[in-house]
Design a protein around this motif. Structure first.
Motif: not given
Length: 134
Positions: A29-52
């Motif tokens: 979320w970001n706030h600007w001029n008294g309003r809240k804006f939502t941003t959706r972000t795609k997250i990619d996880v590969f390799g050993k991090l994926r396993e844990s």
């Protein structure tokens, strides 16, 4: 040059997996001029991090560190571009940890000078994750 992203947000779509990676969508979320804006972000996880990866489900508060990545695929004869974060770190965050001072003060966003066209206008539909190729 530096390509580094740090996000704290809420998992909005259950994580999905294929043979090479785990994917999920994080709402921030970001706030600007008294309003809240939502941003959706795609997250990619590969390799050993994926396993844990921690067990995640919709609504969990997650910290992600990584780098921005742009990729494309064909859909209906048109090239579709996707911006995502390739994660180096994924961890769960307790809401009590945020309340104790680790969250950015929302007034910092409200007091910032933004261009008159902020937030940018877009003809794109809200991305609910169904346009991704997995």
């Amino acid at each position: 040059m530096l390509n580094r992203v740090t996000l704290i947000g809420t998992v909005v779509l259950e994580p999905k997996q294929n043979s090479a990676a785990t994917y999920f969508t994080l709402a921030t979320w970001n706030h600007w001029n008294g309003r809240k804006f939502t941003t959706r972000t795609k997250i990619d996880v590969f390799g050993k991090l994926r396993e844990s990866l921690p067990n995640m489900s919709e609504g969990d508060l997650i910290l992600v560190e990584g780098r921005l990545n742009n990729s494309s695929y064909e859909k209906g004869g048109q090239k579709v571009w996707v911006t995502s974060v390739v994660a180096n770190v994924v961890s769960q965050v307790s809401s009590s940890g945020l309340e104790s001072g680790h969250e950015v003060d929302s007034n910092a966003f409200e007091n910032a000078k933004e261009p008159s066209s902020y937030p940018p206008k877009s003809d794109n539909k809200s991305n609910d994750g169904e346009d991704f190729p997995w």
